[in-house]
Motif scaffolding. Structure first.
Motif, short mmCIF file in Angstrom:
data_model
loop_
_atom_site.label_atom_id
_atom_site.label_comp_id
_atom_site.label_asym_id
_atom_site.label_seq_id
_atom_site.Cartn_x
_atom_site.Cartn_y
_atom_site.Cartn_z
N MET A 280 0.82 -1.19 0.00
CA MET A 280 0.00 0.00 0.00
C MET A 280 0.87 1.26 0.00
O MET A 280 0.51 2.25 -0.59
N LYS A 281 2.00 1.17 0.68
CA LYS A 281 2.88 2.33 0.75
C LYS A 281 3.49 2.63 -0.62
O LYS A 281 3.60 3.80 -0.99
N THR A 282 3.84 1.60 -1.38
CA THR A 282 4.41 1.85 -2.71
C THR A 282 3.36 2.43 -3.65
O THR A 282 3.69 3.26 -4.49
N LEU A 283 2.10 2.04 -3.49
CA LEU A 283 1.03 2.61 -4.31
C LEU A 283 0.88 4.10 -4.02
O LEU A 283 0.72 4.90 -4.94
N LYS A 284 0.95 4.47 -2.76
CA LYS A 284 0.85 5.89 -2.41
C LYS A 284 2.05 6.67 -2.95
O LYS A 284 1.89 7.81 -3.40
N ILE A 285 3.24 6.07 -2.95
CA ILE A 285 4.41 6.74 -3.51
C ILE A 285 4.26 6.93 -5.01
O ILE A 285 4.55 8.00 -5.55
N ILE A 286 3.78 5.90 -5.70
CA ILE A 286 3.57 6.00 -7.15
C ILE A 286 2.51 7.06 -7.46
O ILE A 286 2.69 7.87 -8.37
N LEU A 287 1.42 7.07 -6.70
CA LEU A 287 0.38 8.07 -6.93
C LEU A 287 0.86 9.48 -6.62
O LEU A 287 0.38 10.45 -7.20
N THR A 288 1.81 9.62 -5.72
CA THR A 288 2.37 10.93 -5.42
C THR A 288 3.32 11.40 -6.51
O THR A 288 3.33 12.58 -6.88
N LEU A 289 4.10 10.49 -7.07
CA LEU A 289 5.08 10.87 -8.08
C LEU A 289 4.50 11.01 -9.48
O LEU A 289 5.07 11.72 -10.32
N LEU A 290 3.40 10.37 -9.75
CA LEU A 290 2.82 10.37 -11.09
C LEU A 290 2.50 11.77 -11.62
O LEU A 290 2.89 12.10 -12.75
N PRO A 291 1.85 12.67 -10.87
CA PRO A 291 1.61 14.02 -11.40
C PRO A 291 2.90 14.80 -11.66
O PRO A 291 2.99 15.56 -12.62
N PHE A 292 3.89 14.60 -10.80
CA PHE A 292 5.17 15.29 -11.01
C PHE A 292 5.84 14.82 -12.29
O PHE A 292 6.30 15.63 -13.10
N VAL A 293 5.88 13.53 -12.48
CA VAL A 293 6.50 12.98 -13.70
C VAL A 293 5.70 13.42 -14.92
O VAL A 293 6.27 13.76 -15.96
N TRP A 294 4.38 13.43 -14.81
CA TRP A 294 3.53 13.85 -15.92
C TRP A 294 3.83 15.31 -16.30
O TRP A 294 4.00 15.63 -17.46
N SER A 295 3.88 16.19 -15.29
CA SER A 295 4.02 17.62 -15.56
C SER A 295 5.44 18.03 -15.92
O SER A 295 5.64 18.80 -16.85
N ILE A 296 6.41 17.54 -15.21
CA ILE A 296 7.79 18.00 -15.39
C ILE A 296 8.61 17.05 -16.25
O ILE A 296 9.30 17.47 -17.16
N GLY A 297 8.52 15.78 -15.97
CA GLY A 297 9.38 14.82 -16.64
C GLY A 297 9.06 14.58 -18.10
O GLY A 297 9.94 14.25 -18.89
N MET A 298 7.79 14.74 -18.47
CA MET A 298 7.39 14.43 -19.84
C MET A 298 7.30 15.65 -20.75
O MET A 298 6.91 15.54 -21.90
#
Length: 65
Positions: free
Chosen positions: A1-19
């Motif tokens: 569950m903790k890794t899912l929360k980490i992925i959900l936290t990083l996904l918008p950042f990667v979407w906005s900045i990384g891509m």
């Protein structure tokens, strides 16, 4: 569950900045917006959905405790 929360936290950042370099290479008009502006608006909705999912996971976990 903790890794899912980490992925959900990083996904918008990667979407906005990384891509941005990949999204900036395409130049069509989507829903009347340049593609990069559409990409950022879609990122806002993605961030909302990710935060809502994290809140749901946390509130569900809090009720079980």
């Amino acid at each position: 569950m903790k890794t899912l929360k980490i992925i959900l936290t990083l996904l918008p950042f990667v979407w906005s900045i990384g891509m941005i370099p990949f999204a900036n290479k395409v130049h069509p008009i989507v829903l009347g917006l340049p593609f990069l502006a559409f990409w950022f608006v879609a990122g806002i909705f993605l961030a909302f959905l990710c935060l809502q999912a994290i809140y749901f996971i946390d509130s569900k976990h809090r009720q079980n405790s």
